[in-house]
Write a protein that holds these residues in place. Structure first.
Motif, PDB file in Angstrom:
ATOM      1  N   ASP A 234      48.202  30.438  26.628  1.00 33.84           N
ATOM      2  CA  ASP A 234      47.542  31.129  27.753  1.00 33.84           C
ATOM      3  C   ASP A 234      48.348  32.403  28.004  1.00 33.84           C
ATOM      4  O   ASP A 234      49.545  32.449  27.726  1.00 33.84           O
ATOM      5  CB  ASP A 234      47.553  30.239  29.009  1.00 33.84           C
ATOM      6  CG  ASP A 234      46.495  30.645  30.024  1.00 33.84           C
ATOM      7  OD1 ASP A 234      45.522  29.888  30.218  1.00 33.84           O
ATOM      8  OD2 ASP A 234      46.635  31.748  30.639  1.00 33.84           O
TER       9      ASP A 234
ATOM     10  N   ALA B 274      49.815  29.099  34.018  1.00 31.62           N
ATOM     11  CA  ALA B 274      48.751  28.231  33.486  1.00 31.62           C
ATOM     12  C   ALA B 274      49.317  27.186  32.518  1.00 31.62           C
ATOM     13  O   ALA B 274      48.992  25.999  32.625  1.00 31.62           O
ATOM     14  CB  ALA B 274      47.687  29.067  32.771  1.00 31.62           C
TER      15      ALA B 274
ATOM     16  N   LYS C 279      36.191  37.254  25.362  1.00 34.40           N
ATOM     17  CA  LYS C 279      36.243  36.194  24.329  1.00 34.40           C
ATOM     18  C   LYS C 279      36.255  36.855  22.943  1.00 34.40           C
ATOM     19  O   LYS C 279      37.058  36.497  22.073  1.00 34.40           O
ATOM     20  CB  LYS C 279      35.054  35.235  24.464  1.00 34.40           C
ATOM     21  CG  LYS C 279      35.177  34.217  25.623  1.00 34.40           C
ATOM     22  CD  LYS C 279      34.018  33.227  25.594  1.00 34.40           C
ATOM     23  CE  LYS C 279      33.825  32.389  26.854  1.00 34.40           C
ATOM     24  NZ  LYS C 279      34.796  31.329  27.089  1.00 34.40           N
TER      25      LYS C 279
ATOM     26  N   ASN D 128      34.367  27.100  23.752  1.00 33.59           N
ATOM     27  CA  ASN D 128      33.904  26.092  24.723  1.00 33.59           C
ATOM     28  C   ASN D 128      32.961  26.729  25.751  1.00 33.59           C
ATOM     29  O   ASN D 128      32.726  26.163  26.815  1.00 33.59           O
ATOM     30  CB  ASN D 128      35.134  25.484  25.418  1.00 33.59           C
ATOM     31  CG  ASN D 128      34.787  24.350  26.355  1.00 33.59           C
ATOM     32  OD1 ASN D 128      34.048  23.446  25.989  1.00 33.59           O
ATOM     33  ND2 ASN D 128      35.301  24.384  27.573  1.00 33.59           N
TER      34      ASN D 128
HETATM   35  N1  LIG Z   1      35.035  24.084  34.262  1.00 37.42           N
HETATM   36  C1  LIG Z   1      34.036  23.449  33.703  1.00 37.42           C
HETATM   37  O1  LIG Z   1      33.471  22.503  34.276  1.00 37.42           O
HETATM   38  C2  LIG Z   1      33.587  23.830  32.319  1.00 37.42           C
HETATM   39  C3  LIG Z   1      32.865  22.902  31.550  1.00 37.42           C
HETATM   40  C4  LIG Z   1      32.490  23.236  30.235  1.00 37.42           C
HETATM   41  C5  LIG Z   1      32.808  24.505  29.743  1.00 37.42           C
HETATM   42  N2  LIG Z   1      33.485  25.391  30.532  1.00 37.42           N
HETATM   43  C6  LIG Z   1      33.827  26.695  29.918  1.00 37.42           C
HETATM   44  O2  LIG Z   1      35.188  26.646  29.501  1.00 37.42           O
HETATM   45  C7  LIG Z   1      35.783  27.939  29.615  1.00 37.42           C
HETATM   46  C8  LIG Z   1      37.008  27.842  30.499  1.00 37.42           C
HETATM   47  O3  LIG Z   1      36.659  27.349  31.749  1.00 37.42           O
HETATM   48  P1  LIG Z   1      37.733  26.714  32.756  1.00 37.42           P
HETATM   49  O4  LIG Z   1      36.955  26.070  33.844  1.00 37.42           O
HETATM   50  O5  LIG Z   1      38.735  25.917  32.003  1.00 37.42           O
HETATM   51  O6  LIG Z   1      38.426  28.037  33.324  1.00 37.42           O
HETATM   52  P2  LIG Z   1      39.822  28.188  34.046  1.00 37.42           P
HETATM   53  O7  LIG Z   1      39.698  29.380  34.914  1.00 37.42           O
HETATM   54  O8  LIG Z   1      40.282  26.923  34.658  1.00 37.42           O
HETATM   55  O9  LIG Z   1      40.839  28.528  32.839  1.00 37.42           O
HETATM   56  C9  LIG Z   1      40.767  29.679  32.074  1.00 37.42           C
HETATM   57  C10 LIG Z   1      42.163  29.980  31.557  1.00 37.42           C
HETATM   58  O10 LIG Z   1      42.052  31.032  30.605  1.00 37.42           O
HETATM   59  C11 LIG Z   1      43.160  31.892  30.781  1.00 37.42           C
HETATM   60  N3  LIG Z   1      42.797  33.195  30.241  1.00 37.42           N
HETATM   61  C12 LIG Z   1      41.894  34.074  30.731  1.00 37.42           C
HETATM   62  N4  LIG Z   1      41.822  35.155  29.920  1.00 37.42           N
HETATM   63  C13 LIG Z   1      42.693  34.948  28.911  1.00 37.42           C
HETATM   64  C14 LIG Z   1      43.063  35.681  27.761  1.00 37.42           C
HETATM   65  N5  LIG Z   1      42.504  36.858  27.500  1.00 37.42           N
HETATM   66  N6  LIG Z   1      43.977  35.143  26.932  1.00 37.42           N
HETATM   67  C15 LIG Z   1      44.547  33.957  27.186  1.00 37.42           C
HETATM   68  N7  LIG Z   1      44.232  33.196  28.261  1.00 37.42           N
HETATM   69  C16 LIG Z   1      43.324  33.696  29.111  1.00 37.42           C
HETATM   70  C17 LIG Z   1      43.411  31.902  32.275  1.00 37.42           C
HETATM   71  O11 LIG Z   1      44.772  32.281  32.549  1.00 37.42           O
HETATM   72  C18 LIG Z   1      43.127  30.459  32.638  1.00 37.42           C
HETATM   73  O12 LIG Z   1      44.299  29.662  32.609  1.00 37.42           O
HETATM   74  C19 LIG Z   1      34.695  28.862  30.129  1.00 37.42           C
HETATM   75  O13 LIG Z   1      34.083  29.476  29.036  1.00 37.42           O
HETATM   76  C20 LIG Z   1      33.734  27.902  30.821  1.00 37.42           C
HETATM   77  O14 LIG Z   1      32.418  28.409  30.854  1.00 37.42           O
HETATM   78  C21 LIG Z   1      33.897  25.089  31.789  1.00 37.42           C
END
Ligand SMILES: NC(=O)c1ccc[n+]([C@@H]2O[C@H](COP(=O)([O-])OP(=O)(O)OC[C@H]3O[C@@H](n4cnc5c(N)ncnc54)[C@H](O)[C@@H]3O)[C@@H](O)[C@H]2O)c1
Length: 509
Positions: A39, A44, A103, A122
């Motif tokens: 991360d 994080a 992404k 994801n």
């Molecule tokens: N939360 C859910 O219920 C859920 C379910 C299925 C899929 N998703 C998908 O999963 C993905 C992540 O969601 P989440 O809920 O875990 O988000 P989150 O905000 O909890 O975590 C995202 C993490 O990515 C890190 N990050 C952001 N930009 C970055 C970069 N350029 N390089 C490295 N790290 C970076 C952030 O510091 C953070 O720790 C999204 O695409 C979301 O749509 C989420």
């Protein structure tokens, strides 16, 4: 061609150590893979490791894993803030912010750092074909959609974009299965399987509320008890968060070019804008105290009259509700069977199974006031209640007489305002219709649909199992009646539903 090693020799990289990334890291490490968890924010990775440590300790306490397994899992997860440490990874699963450009920038970096790496996103809503656009090897980019919480939820949607390598898709499916997940193949399309098919579960409930058919608690209770759903739509929206649920609906609606099937609800928009987000904000459709629903709202049930029934007449077949006949007989009621249009008659009341028309429409057509309808039920024998509606012209005693009949077989009677398709019939018809459309569009097959809905959102049975239970002819009848009532193409039957009524066979033999 895929060269992914589908065993624990493959090193798994995770980009993004938030809610999803840290959970996926735990899943892969538990399965025995070396995991590099990256991360770009130090807090994080630290946080992710702490939460994973806590969750694994809880599993040891509960006796689900041994201390050794926990230690091994923890030692396999390597947190880092240096993206170059992903270099040896065979498969990198990306779980960062839901933004296409950010992404894509990461994917390009990964191609430079890791060479021939396989990349799985994801993403919940972005097209896999679009994410692969611009990569050196778009064939090595796929979707791997986990559900929250990733260590607990069984489903993984393995999504292919237009350029994804088929062998890679199959290998990742095998890999996810070896991690104890239920993997399904999905073609990249808005909402994939679960986020698309689940939309009417929320949308129909919101529409029923907006039309004054009933309140949140009564609709939830009807769905929970008649459909064995673990949670009703309003409690579930409160759990997911009204803001999140609303924005998923909004983006699905936009992705399908404003198809009325996905139209968002003004009520949910209002709750969302008011900050009444549900459990996380302490108030939504229900009020919460320390994360628990505060009090129980009154559910609209009818008190039974004192009229004990000794005899009823059933005209024709009640379809799915024929399951009630042995229950009536067991309760000592004499059941007279006679040919007819499918209804129960007693005390001058005609009680029909919901078919997508209002009870009042049937009353008008039969020139008879005392008409009522009852809803479909996943299991009439075990369900504690049956939902009814009486025609707008029905006399007062109609509801209490029906409640008396159902109380004789040990059921409560939930009452809602007369409405086409009541609650369950309309919800199930729309779930089946959306599932059918998903298959028609070649997104997945019927079996994958059911696996996805049973494991991604814990539906007791998938939509196609429901279709087999009630019959495709019934689903089509409900949809056609809803469409003609509302004059709204939202309820138009998918061609797959129509075809199934022509073929005449079940989805499962
Ligand atoms: N939360 C859910 O219920 C859920 C379910 C299925 C899929 N998703 C998908 O999963 C993905 C992540 O969601 P989440 O809920 O875990 O988000 P989150 O905000 O909890 O975590 C995202 C993490 O990515 C890190 N990050 C952001 N930009 C970055 C970069 N350029 N390089 C490295 N790290 C970076 C952030 O510091 C953070 O720790 C999204 O695409 C979301 O749509 C989420």
């Amino acid at each position: 061609m895929s060269n992914l090693k589908i065993d624990t020799n493959s090193i798994i990289g995770i980009v993004g150590a938030g809610i999803m990334g840290r959970g996926i890291a735990q899943v892969a490490a538990k399965a025995g893979h070396q995991v590099v968890l990256y991360d770009n924010w130090n807090g994080a990775v630290d946080n992710a490791m702490k939460i994973n440590e806590k969750e694994l300790s809880r599993l040891v306490e509960k006796g689900k894993i041994t201390q050794d397994q926990k230690d091994k899992t923890t030692s396999l997860m390597k947190p880092t803030m240096d993206i170059n440490e992903l270099a040896p990874c065979d498969l990198v699963i990306e779980a960062i912010i839901e933004n296409k450009e950010i992404k894509q920038a990461i994917f390009k970096q990964l191609e430079d750092i890791c060479g021939d790496v396989c990349i799985a996103s994801n993403t919940s809503s972005i097209s896999i074909s679009a994410l692969a656009n611009g990569l050196k090897r778009p064939d090595r980019m796929i979707g791997m959609h986990f559900f929250n919480p990733a260590p607990i939820m069984k489903l993984v949607e393995v999504i292919s974009g237009l350029q994804s390598d088929q062998q890679l898709i199959e290998d990742v499916h095998t890999l996810a299965t070896s991690w104890g997940k239920k993997a399904v193949y999905v073609k990249s399309s808005p909402g994939f399987i679960v986020n698309r098919i689940a939309r009417p579960f929320y949308a129909e409930a919101l529409r029923l509320y907006e039309e004054g058919v009933s309140d949140f608690a009564t609709i939830d209770e009807a769905i929970r008890t008649s459909g064995k759903f673990r949670m009703g739509p309003f409690e579930l929206m409160d759990l997911i968060g009204n803001d999140t649920n609303y924005s998923v609906t909004q983006s699905t609606f936009d992705s399908y070019y404003q198809d009325p099937r996905f139209k968002p609800s003004l009520t949910q928009q209002e709750f969302s804008q008011a900050g009444l987000l549900g459990k996380k904000s302490g108030s939504g459709f229900y009020a919460y105290e320390e994360g628990k629903q505060k009090g129980r709202d009154q559910i609209k049930k009818v008190s039974a009259s004192n009229n004990k029934l000794s005899e009823i007449t059933i005209y024709g077949s009640l379809g799915l509700a024929d399951e009630l006949i042995p229950l009536f007989k067991k309760a000592g009621i004499n059941v007279i069977m006679t040919p007819g249009d499918g209804y129960i008659e007693f005390n001058g009341i005609k009680l029909f199974l919901a078919n997508g028309k209002m009870a009042s429409e049937i009353a008008r057509d039969l020139d008879d006031k005392n008409i009522a309808q009852f809803d479909i039920n996943i299991d009439y024998e075990v369900s504690p209640s049956i939902t009814i509606a009486t025609s707008l012209l029905a006399q007062k005693h109609v509801a209490s007489n029906i409640a008396a009949l159902f109380s004789q077989i040990g059921k409560d009677t939930i009452i809602v305002k007369d409405s086409p398709g009541l609650i369950m019939a309309r919800t199930v018809a729309m779930l089946v219709n959306e599932a059918s459309s998903t298959v028609t569009n070649g997104v997945c097959d019927e079996c994958s649909c059911d696996i996805a809905m049973e494991n991604g959102v814990n539906y007791p049975i998938g939509p196609f199992k429901w279709a087999d239970k009630v019959g495709s002819v019934y689903i089509l009848e409900v949809l056609d009646n809803l469409e003609s009532f509302y004059k709204d193409t939202r309820y138009r039957a998918d061609r797959g539903v129509i075809e199934r009524t022509i073929i005449g066979s079940n989805y499962y033999e």
